[in-house]
Design a protein around this motif. Sequence first.
Motif, PDB file in Angstrom:
ATOM      1  N   MET A   1      23.085 -14.684   8.936  1.00 54.53           N
ATOM      2  CA  MET A   1      22.903 -13.444   9.685  1.00 54.53           C
ATOM      3  C   MET A   1      21.474 -12.935   9.448  1.00 54.53           C
ATOM      4  O   MET A   1      20.923 -13.087   8.361  1.00 54.53           O
ATOM      5  CB  MET A   1      23.895 -12.374   9.223  1.00 54.53           C
ATOM      6  CG  MET A   1      25.356 -12.789   9.284  1.00 54.53           C
ATOM      7  SD  MET A   1      26.001 -12.788  10.951  1.00 54.53           S
ATOM      8  CE  MET A   1      25.980 -11.027  11.296  1.00 54.53           C
ATOM      9  N   VAL A   2      20.903 -12.300  10.463  1.00 54.06           N
ATOM     10  CA  VAL A   2      19.532 -11.798  10.388  1.00 54.06           C
ATOM     11  C   VAL A   2      19.518 -10.404   9.762  1.00 54.06           C
ATOM     12  O   VAL A   2      20.248  -9.507  10.204  1.00 54.06           O
ATOM     13  CB  VAL A   2      18.884 -11.744  11.783  1.00 54.06           C
ATOM     14  CG1 VAL A   2      17.460 -11.199  11.689  1.00 54.06           C
ATOM     15  CG2 VAL A   2      18.879 -13.123  12.420  1.00 54.06           C
ATOM     16  N   LEU A   3      18.703 -10.233   8.733  1.00 51.64           N
ATOM     17  CA  LEU A   3      18.522  -8.932   8.108  1.00 51.64           C
ATOM     18  C   LEU A   3      17.400  -8.163   8.813  1.00 51.64           C
ATOM     19  O   LEU A   3      16.464  -8.771   9.337  1.00 51.64           O
ATOM     20  CB  LEU A   3      18.180  -9.094   6.626  1.00 51.64           C
ATOM     21  CG  LEU A   3      19.307  -9.627   5.740  1.00 51.64           C
ATOM     22  CD1 LEU A   3      18.779  -9.959   4.354  1.00 51.64           C
ATOM     23  CD2 LEU A   3      20.435  -8.621   5.645  1.00 51.64           C
ATOM     24  N   PRO A   4      17.464  -6.846   8.813  1.00 52.46           N
ATOM     25  CA  PRO A   4      16.441  -6.072   9.529  1.00 52.46           C
ATOM     26  C   PRO A   4      15.093  -6.084   8.808  1.00 52.46           C
ATOM     27  O   PRO A   4      15.013  -6.077   7.587  1.00 52.46           O
ATOM     28  CB  PRO A   4      17.027  -4.659   9.559  1.00 52.46           C
ATOM     29  CG  PRO A   4      17.940  -4.606   8.376  1.00 52.46           C
ATOM     30  CD  PRO A   4      18.518  -5.986   8.250  1.00 52.46           C
ATOM     31  N   LEU A   5      14.021  -6.130   9.604  1.00 46.36           N
ATOM     32  CA  LEU A   5      12.653  -5.957   9.125  1.00 46.36           C
ATOM     33  C   LEU A   5      12.104  -4.737   9.855  1.00 46.36           C
ATOM     34  O   LEU A   5      12.140  -4.691  11.088  1.00 46.36           O
ATOM     35  CB  LEU A   5      11.796  -7.180   9.449  1.00 46.36           C
ATOM     36  CG  LEU A   5      12.060  -8.439   8.635  1.00 46.36           C
ATOM     37  CD1 LEU A   5      11.514  -9.655   9.367  1.00 46.36           C
ATOM     38  CD2 LEU A   5      11.414  -8.335   7.274  1.00 46.36           C
ATOM     39  N   THR A   6      11.608  -3.757   9.120  1.00 47.82           N
ATOM     40  CA  THR A   6      11.213  -2.517   9.773  1.00 47.82           C
ATOM     41  C   THR A   6       9.819  -2.068   9.358  1.00 47.82           C
ATOM     42  O   THR A   6       9.384  -2.277   8.217  1.00 47.82           O
ATOM     43  CB  THR A   6      12.207  -1.382   9.443  1.00 47.82           C
ATOM     44  OG1 THR A   6      12.109  -1.049   8.051  1.00 47.82           O
ATOM     45  CG2 THR A   6      13.638  -1.795   9.770  1.00 47.82           C
ATOM     46  N   VAL A   7       9.134  -1.452  10.301  1.00 51.52           N
ATOM     47  CA  VAL A   7       7.832  -0.858  10.019  1.00 51.52           C
ATOM     48  C   VAL A   7       7.983   0.234   8.965  1.00 51.52           C
ATOM     49  O   VAL A   7       7.133   0.384   8.073  1.00 51.52           O
ATOM     50  CB  VAL A   7       7.212  -0.291  11.313  1.00 51.52           C
ATOM     51  CG1 VAL A   7       5.971   0.557  11.002  1.00 51.52           C
ATOM     52  CG2 VAL A   7       6.853  -1.422  12.272  1.00 51.52           C
ATOM     53  N   ARG A   8       9.070   0.987   9.054  1.00 54.42           N
ATOM     54  CA  ARG A   8       9.286   2.076   8.088  1.00 54.42           C
ATOM     55  C   ARG A   8       9.361   1.543   6.664  1.00 54.42           C
ATOM     56  O   ARG A   8       8.804   2.148   5.738  1.00 54.42           O
ATOM     57  CB  ARG A   8      10.578   2.825   8.437  1.00 54.42           C
ATOM     58  CG  ARG A   8      10.876   3.953   7.467  1.00 54.42           C
ATOM     59  CD  ARG A   8      12.086   4.761   7.881  1.00 54.42           C
ATOM     60  NE  ARG A   8      12.370   5.815   6.912  1.00 54.42           N
ATOM     61  CZ  ARG A   8      13.337   6.700   7.056  1.00 54.42           C
ATOM     62  NH1 ARG A   8      14.103   6.694   8.137  1.00 54.42           N
ATOM     63  NH2 ARG A   8      13.536   7.620   6.125  1.00 54.42           N
ATOM     64  N   GLU A   9      10.038   0.403   6.467  1.00 49.93           N
ATOM     65  CA  GLU A   9      10.133  -0.163   5.120  1.00 49.93           C
ATOM     66  C   GLU A   9       8.757  -0.561   4.604  1.00 49.93           C
ATOM     67  O   GLU A   9       8.428  -0.348   3.439  1.00 49.93           O
ATOM     68  CB  GLU A   9      11.078  -1.365   5.111  1.00 49.93           C
ATOM     69  CG  GLU A   9      11.337  -1.902   3.707  1.00 49.93           C
ATOM     70  CD  GLU A   9      12.394  -2.984   3.669  1.00 49.93           C
ATOM     71  OE1 GLU A   9      13.108  -3.050   2.647  1.00 49.93           O
ATOM     72  OE2 GLU A   9      12.506  -3.768   4.628  1.00 49.93           O
ATOM     73  N   VAL A  10       7.932  -1.153   5.473  1.00 52.05           N
ATOM     74  CA  VAL A  10       6.563  -1.500   5.093  1.00 52.05           C
ATOM     75  C   VAL A  10       5.796  -0.253   4.667  1.00 52.05           C
ATOM     76  O   VAL A  10       5.110  -0.235   3.636  1.00 52.05           O
ATOM     77  CB  VAL A  10       5.840  -2.211   6.262  1.00 52.05           C
ATOM     78  CG1 VAL A  10       4.351  -2.392   5.949  1.00 52.05           C
ATOM     79  CG2 VAL A  10       6.481  -3.569   6.538  1.00 52.05           C
ATOM     80  N   GLU A  11       5.923   0.809   5.455  1.00 46.96           N
ATOM     81  CA  GLU A  11       5.204   2.055   5.157  1.00 46.96           C
ATOM     82  C   GLU A  11       5.676   2.691   3.855  1.00 46.96           C
ATOM     83  O   GLU A  11       4.891   3.371   3.174  1.00 46.96           O
ATOM     84  CB  GLU A  11       5.401   3.041   6.307  1.00 46.96           C
ATOM     85  CG  GLU A  11       4.715   2.632   7.593  1.00 46.96           C
ATOM     86  CD  GLU A  11       5.046   3.557   8.757  1.00 46.96           C
ATOM     87  OE1 GLU A  11       4.240   3.640   9.692  1.00 46.96           O
ATOM     88  OE2 GLU A  11       6.115   4.200   8.715  1.00 46.96           O
ATOM     89  N   GLU A  12       6.942   2.475   3.506  1.00 45.36           N
ATOM     90  CA  GLU A  12       7.474   3.067   2.287  1.00 45.36           C
ATOM     91  C   GLU A  12       7.137   2.235   1.044  1.00 45.36           C
ATOM     92  O   GLU A  12       6.871   2.794  -0.030  1.00 45.36           O
ATOM     93  CB  GLU A  12       8.987   3.224   2.408  1.00 45.36           C
ATOM     94  CG  GLU A  12       9.404   4.307   3.393  1.00 45.36           C
ATOM     95  CD  GLU A  12      10.915   4.419   3.538  1.00 45.36           C
ATOM     96  OE1 GLU A  12      11.630   3.521   3.038  1.00 45.36           O
ATOM     97  OE2 GLU A  12      11.383   5.399   4.151  1.00 45.36           O
ATOM     98  N   LEU A  13       7.159   0.912   1.170  1.00 48.87           N
ATOM     99  CA  LEU A  13       7.016   0.050   0.004  1.00 48.87           C
ATOM    100  C   LEU A  13       5.566  -0.171  -0.416  1.00 48.87           C
ATOM    101  O   LEU A  13       5.252  -0.144  -1.620  1.00 48.87           O
ATOM    102  CB  LEU A  13       7.676  -1.310   0.271  1.00 48.87           C
ATOM    103  CG  LEU A  13       9.199  -1.324   0.415  1.00 48.87           C
ATOM    104  CD1 LEU A  13       9.683  -2.728   0.764  1.00 48.87           C
ATOM    105  CD2 LEU A  13       9.878  -0.837  -0.855  1.00 48.87           C
ATOM    106  N   TYR A  14       4.678  -0.396   0.535  1.00 46.41           N
ATOM    107  CA  TYR A  14       3.316  -0.805   0.181  1.00 46.41           C
ATOM    108  C   TYR A  14       2.539   0.261  -0.597  1.00 46.41           C
ATOM    109  O   TYR A  14       1.863  -0.073  -1.590  1.00 46.41           O
ATOM    110  CB  TYR A  14       2.558  -1.268   1.431  1.00 46.41           C
ATOM    111  CG  TYR A  14       2.818  -2.735   1.735  1.00 46.41           C
ATOM    112  CD1 TYR A  14       1.838  -3.700   1.516  1.00 46.41           C
ATOM    113  CD2 TYR A  14       4.054  -3.154   2.199  1.00 46.41           C
ATOM    114  CE1 TYR A  14       2.082  -5.037   1.763  1.00 46.41           C
ATOM    115  CE2 TYR A  14       4.312  -4.494   2.456  1.00 46.41           C
ATOM    116  CZ  TYR A  14       3.326  -5.424   2.241  1.00 46.41           C
ATOM    117  OH  TYR A  14       3.570  -6.754   2.470  1.00 46.41           O
ATOM    118  N   PRO A  15       2.596   1.548  -0.210  1.00 47.90           N
ATOM    119  CA  PRO A  15       1.885   2.540  -1.033  1.00 47.90           C
ATOM    120  C   PRO A  15       2.409   2.608  -2.466  1.00 47.90           C
ATOM    121  O   PRO A  15       1.629   2.859  -3.401  1.00 47.90           O
ATOM    122  CB  PRO A  15       2.133   3.853  -0.278  1.00 47.90           C
ATOM    123  CG  PRO A  15       2.376   3.439   1.129  1.00 47.90           C
ATOM    124  CD  PRO A  15       3.133   2.156   1.028  1.00 47.90           C
TER     125      PRO A  15
END
Length: 226
Positions: A78-92
């Motif tokens: 099954m495909v798990l979601p990839l989100t822009v929001r997660e990138v914005e939250e994790l990288y900083p």
Amino acid sequence: MSSSLKGVIWQLTRRPLRNDARQIILDRILNGEIPAGSRIIESVLAAELGISRTPMREALLELKHYGFLRSDLARGFMVLPLTVREVEELYPIIWHLEKLAMQITGLEKLQQQTSTLRELNLMLKEVKDDPNRALELDSKWHQHLTASCTNKKLLKMIREMTHLIRRYEYAYMWNKDLVLRSFQEHANITDTIASGDLDKALELIEQHWSIGMASLKQRMQQNIRQ
């Protein structure tokens, strides 16, 4: 040339290599062609891509390892979601943790790591069409950057965050231009540490993660619009 022979040649030329299969599936996940939550039917996808079930399963297992898929006995992959929001939250979070680890380490100990950092970075520069190897070397570079930090809990937090962004970093490493840009940014950070300017090095490490975040967001947003 007979039509049957032409058909065989066409099948051989259209059949993607194992790495190509991974890239095709990854691109379809990133652009939403294979939506989050959807089931991947191995036999159908293998037939579509012109490969056997074995390399197809290997490609899917690797994508599972990097967090793009999950699997269970009842429903398969099954495909798990990839989100822009997660990138914005994790990288900083990770760049602030890494900067703190560098500050705790101090300039003198950071400078002791520069030869290893340069060696790893040159190896990264030489990677060709191998995102696994590129990700491995990039991860090792960042690990060595903070290896002398005495705050073990902080290092544990960095490892946990690195694991959370691993699937995004894996997608990043498929782009050879971005790998080369990472090499150059690593080199600039290492040279700045060697020159004795810790404040500038801290600024550059934040820029490094910020640029990576922006590149991922841009790719994901472009794929969504397509």
